[in-house]
Design a protein around this motif. Structure first.
Motif, mmCIF file in Angstrom:
data_model
loop_
_atom_site.group_PDB
_atom_site.id
_atom_site.type_symbol
_atom_site.label_atom_id
_atom_site.label_comp_id
_atom_site.label_asym_id
_atom_site.label_seq_id
_atom_site.Cartn_x
_atom_site.Cartn_y
_atom_site.Cartn_z
ATOM 1 N N GLU A 197 15.574 -28.680 -0.948
ATOM 2 C CA GLU A 197 14.691 -27.986 -1.760
ATOM 3 C C GLU A 197 14.957 -26.531 -1.973
ATOM 4 O OE1 GLU A 197 9.817 -28.504 -1.733
ATOM 5 O OE2 GLU A 197 11.005 -28.752 -0.055
ATOM 6 N N ALA A 198 16.071 -26.165 -2.713
ATOM 7 C CA ALA A 198 16.699 -24.961 -2.887
ATOM 8 C C ALA A 198 16.527 -24.373 -4.097
ATOM 9 C CB ALA A 198 18.027 -24.992 -2.403
ATOM 10 N N PHE A 199 16.292 -23.349 -4.493
ATOM 11 C CA PHE A 199 16.121 -22.656 -5.760
ATOM 12 C C PHE A 199 16.996 -21.467 -5.744
ATOM 13 C CE2 PHE A 199 12.246 -24.691 -4.515
ATOM 14 C CZ PHE A 199 12.498 -25.760 -5.825
ATOM 15 N N PHE A 200 18.126 -21.299 -6.286
ATOM 16 C CA PHE A 200 19.162 -20.365 -6.258
ATOM 17 C C PHE A 200 19.745 -19.926 -7.857
ATOM 18 C CE2 PHE A 200 20.843 -22.363 -2.068
ATOM 19 C CZ PHE A 200 20.140 -21.674 -1.295
ATOM 20 N N LEU A 201 19.926 -18.446 -7.693
ATOM 21 C CA LEU A 201 20.635 -18.149 -8.748
ATOM 22 C C LEU A 201 22.080 -17.727 -8.303
ATOM 23 C CD1 LEU A 201 20.231 -17.053 -11.736
ATOM 24 C CD2 LEU A 201 19.991 -14.497 -10.733
ATOM 25 N N PHE A 202 23.085 -18.163 -9.254
ATOM 26 C CA PHE A 202 24.489 -17.993 -8.664
ATOM 27 C C PHE A 202 25.214 -17.242 -9.732
ATOM 28 C CE2 PHE A 202 28.550 -20.766 -8.470
ATOM 29 C CZ PHE A 202 29.110 -19.840 -7.505
ATOM 30 N N SER A 203 25.971 -16.136 -9.222
ATOM 31 C CA SER A 203 26.826 -15.428 -10.312
ATOM 32 C C SER A 203 28.336 -15.533 -9.612
ATOM 33 C CB SER A 203 26.452 -13.823 -9.972
ATOM 34 O OG SER A 203 27.592 -12.898 -10.641
ATOM 35 N N SER A 204 29.259 -15.848 -10.930
ATOM 36 C CA SER A 204 30.617 -16.150 -10.295
ATOM 37 C C SER A 204 31.342 -15.285 -11.581
ATOM 38 C CB SER A 204 30.750 -17.498 -10.435
ATOM 39 O OG SER A 204 30.395 -18.312 -11.701
ATOM 40 N N LYS A 205 32.501 -15.084 -10.913
ATOM 41 C CA LYS A 205 33.411 -14.405 -11.950
ATOM 42 C C LYS A 205 34.899 -15.212 -11.998
ATOM 43 C CE LYS A 205 36.204 -10.217 -12.299
ATOM 44 N NZ LYS A 205 36.640 -8.808 -11.756
ATOM 45 N N ARG A 206 35.209 -15.705 -13.044
ATOM 46 C CA ARG A 206 36.389 -16.337 -13.182
ATOM 47 C C ARG A 206 37.296 -15.788 -14.437
ATOM 48 N NH1 ARG A 206 32.719 -20.570 -11.659
ATOM 49 N NH2 ARG A 206 33.477 -21.494 -9.710
ATOM 50 N N ASN A 207 38.444 -15.511 -14.252
ATOM 51 C CA ASN A 207 39.369 -15.074 -15.191
ATOM 52 C C ASN A 207 38.606 -13.962 -15.953
ATOM 53 O OD1 ASN A 207 41.011 -17.288 -14.930
ATOM 54 N ND2 ASN A 207 39.942 -18.589 -16.308
ATOM 55 N N ASN A 208 38.061 -12.937 -14.999
ATOM 56 C CA ASN A 208 37.417 -11.770 -15.488
ATOM 57 C C ASN A 208 36.069 -11.918 -16.407
ATOM 58 O OD1 ASN A 208 39.263 -10.026 -14.177
ATOM 59 N ND2 ASN A 208 40.776 -10.082 -15.976
ATOM 60 N N LEU A 209 35.712 -13.109 -16.378
ATOM 61 C CA LEU A 209 34.268 -13.702 -17.236
ATOM 62 C C LEU A 209 33.208 -13.664 -16.113
ATOM 63 C CD1 LEU A 209 35.809 -15.702 -19.927
ATOM 64 C CD2 LEU A 209 35.115 -13.058 -20.279
#
Length: 273
Positions: A197-209
């Motif tokens: 029962e999780a509600f997350f916002l996820f930020s990721s950086k791949r290849n400078n994007l």
């Protein structure tokens, strides 16, 4: 006079909402136009690539003298096809400031929502974000792989009703996860099979994007990544979990689950810069 002030404020917000929605409609139409144009260019590029492949295949059976004679023309054609390679469309939407939203949210502000006593200093997250392993300081000196892991912490308290708002500073991190979840750890293990029962916002950086997304829903949010503080608003009674870009006073995303049945606690994982 008081009635007049509230009426004027309501009218102002209705007009702002209308402008906001009209702008989003125009942006959506423009993005669709760009995507359709890109689709046509990709189809053309695929055809050119197939033609080039067919020519190269025929070249393999040419006599050496004929091959050398046509080599310059073929190289020029190959370079031209590569130059005409379609560029990806960036469907970024404008982050609109919503008048008064932060003032409203701050009425439900929770002080010090994350507990240092319940922090795990090393965290390993699987690629699908479904399996998490935590390590504590008393487990011994971390290995070389652990040194690059993330810092994670749960909330100082859990919520089963009411409205609660807090902010997390993500200024110095490109990769982070934050939101609310059911704390499913046990006293006997540091391994968490899956967030419940999780509600997350996820930020990721791949290849400078950079990208913003939901972990459990494969949905990318095409808004600018927040560079300062992210606000989290849990409205338990109305079953809403929302995320806000504090510096812009704008909404990033809202979850509308059909029901909530667990004690939910704030959660944050901050990765290396």
């Amino acid at each position: 006079m008081i009635r007049y002030q509230y009426q004027k404020l309501r009218q102002f917000l209705l007009e702002e909402e209308q402008r906001h929605l009209e702008t989003m409609d125009r942006e959506a139409e423009e993005i669709v136009r760009q995507l359709r144009h890109s689709e046509v260019r990709i189809a053309q590029h695929i055809k050119q690539t197939k033609d080039m492949y067919r020519e190269l295949w025929e070249m393999c059976h040419m006599p050496d003298v004929k091959l050398l004679q046509d080599l310059e023309n073929i190289l020029e054609w190959t370079e031209l096809v590569q130059m005409e390679k379609p560029q990806p469309v960036n469907p970024e939407l404008t982050s609109w400031h919503i008048t008064g939203v932060l003032e409203m949210l701050n009425k439900f502000r929770v002080d010090d929502p994350l507990s240092k006593e319940r922090a795990s200093h090393y965290m390993s997250l699987s690629e699908d974000a479904r399996n998490v392993i935590f390590g504590d300081d008393h487990d011994g000196a971390p290995g070389e792989s652990q040194r690059a892991e993330n810092f994670a912490a749960w909330g100082a308290q859990a919520f089963s009703s009411g409205r609660h708002y807090w902010e997390v500073d993500v200024t110095h991190s490109s990769n982070w996860i934050l939101g609310v979840c059911k704390d499913s750890r046990t006293a006997n293990t540091n391994h968490v099979p899956a967030f419940e029962e999780a509600f997350f916002l996820f930020s990721s950086k791949r290849n400078n994007l950079y990208s913003l997304s939901n972990i459990f829903l494969p949905l990318t949010h095409y808004v600018q990544r927040p560079l300062g503080r992210v606000g989290v608003f849990l409205d338990y009674d109305n079953t809403v979990v929302s995320f806000y870009d504090v510096s812009k006073g704008s909404l990033i995303y809202s979850f509308f689950p059909s029901s909530l049945s667990s004690l939910l606690t704030p959660f944050v994982c901050i990765g290396s810069p």
